[in-house]
Design an enzyme around this catalytic site. Structure first.
Site, short mmCIF file in Angstrom:
data_model
loop_
_atom_site.label_atom_id
_atom_site.label_comp_id
_atom_site.label_asym_id
_atom_site.label_seq_id
_atom_site.Cartn_x
_atom_site.Cartn_y
_atom_site.Cartn_z
N GLU A 128 0.82 -1.20 0.00
CA GLU A 128 0.00 0.00 0.00
C GLU A 128 0.86 1.26 0.00
OE1 GLU A 128 -3.00 2.98 1.42
OE2 GLU A 128 -1.20 2.39 2.47
N THR A 181 -4.34 10.67 -2.11
CA THR A 181 -3.87 10.66 -0.72
C THR A 181 -2.60 11.48 -0.55
OG1 THR A 181 -4.85 8.48 -0.38
CG2 THR A 181 -3.19 9.19 1.19
#
Length: 306
Positions: A128, A181
């Site tokens: 991730e 993000t």
């Protein structure tokens, strides 16, 4: 070989006052990965649907997770992976984390489960990290393991599952805009006022205690973010109008899901959840912003073999 299919769910990270340390899994949406062994050596991503992602496994969250896990397990055979994105990118719902969690579990399943689910977490976090450059587990851990999870210490991935009171319902609204993000993290200040630090710490402790004791009043009083939400709210059109619409329907709390733009609300029954969802969506609709609603309980299973 026909292969195996794994599903990993979306997640809500931060949960208002728990920036980078608290998250919970949703029932839907999520990502699917199909994995199979192949005759020739090496790892390949053969198919990607639902969005544009790199086929190079070293630049792909699921692929990188798989590579690192295969290296650790010293597997030298051939593996083929299909990635089927079933959730929007840049939504604040842990899209990259779901792929990483599914990738870790898929490899483990095809090789006969040499590791436990919790032992897969470090590999999924590494995968991730490819997406936003940050090492954090508040999306990956619940997506992989299910439930609401507190990450007490990120470097060691010391985590604890939080008790889920009966009756809780989650509403998530995803306005059809994208916030990456890395961009959302980039605007955050690196210094916090002492008074806000104290308030945020109190809220996080109160939220966890409220969950553990099924004290909905304590949950309501604690689901407040005084540090991150004020810095990110301007990235989401009509955020405070949407939040106030949810609060007016009696939700326990409402804030930004992860890095945004999705917004979540925690409710103590399904009727409040339904009314809040309609009220939140009306605000976006009045502003000519399309949105998608997700109703869910907190998913206690996480990634599963389909």
């Amino acid at each position: 070989m026909s292969g195996l299919k794994v599903f990993a769910p979306a997640s809500v990270a931060n949960v208002a006052c728990g920036y980078d340390v608290l998250g919970f899994a949703l029932e839907q949406p999520g990502d699917e990965i199909i994995i199979r062994k192949k005759d020739t050596k090496g790892f390949v991503i053969s198919t990607i649907t639902g969005g544009k992602l790199p086929y190079d496994p070293m630049k792909n969250t699921a692929g990188y997770t798989a590579i690192k896990l295969l290296e650790y397990l010293e597997y030298e055979g051939g593996i083929e992976m299909e990635i089927h994105k079933k959730m929007p990118f840049g939504s604040g719902l842990g899209s990259s984390a779901a792929s990483a969690a599914a990738g870790a579990m898929a490899v483990n399943e095809i090789l006969g489960r040499p590791l436990s689910k919790s032992e897969l977490l470090p590999f999924a976090v590494l995968g991730e990290q490819i997406a936003d450059g940050a090492y954090h587990a508040d999306n990956v851990a619940p997506s992989l393991l299910g439930g609401m999870i507190l990450i007490r210490d990120t470097p060691s991935l010391d985590f604890y599952k939080i008790y889920i009171p009966r009756g809780l319902h989650i509403v998530v609204i995803h306005p059809h805009i994208e916030i990456l993000t890395k961009d959302s993290r980039g605007i955050l200040k690196d210094k916090v006022e002492m008074s806000k630090h104290i308030a945020q710490s109190s809220n996080l402790a109160g939220l966890i205690l409220g969950m553990q004791t099924s004290n909905f009043d304590l949950i309501r009083n604690s689901l407040t973010d005084v540090i991150i939400e004020p810095q990110r709210a301007h990235l989401i059109p009509q955020f405070y109008k949407v939040k106030n619409a949810a609060l007016s329907e009696g939700v326990l709390g409402c804030s930004i899901s992860g890095a945004g733009p999705s917004i979540f609300a925690i409710c103590d029954n399904s009727l409040i959840a339904e009314n809040a969802a309609n009220a939140m969506q009306r605000v976006f609709s009045d502003s000519k912003i399309e949105s998608t609603i997700f109703h869910s309980k907190i998913n206690k299973e996480g990634a599963i073999l389909c």
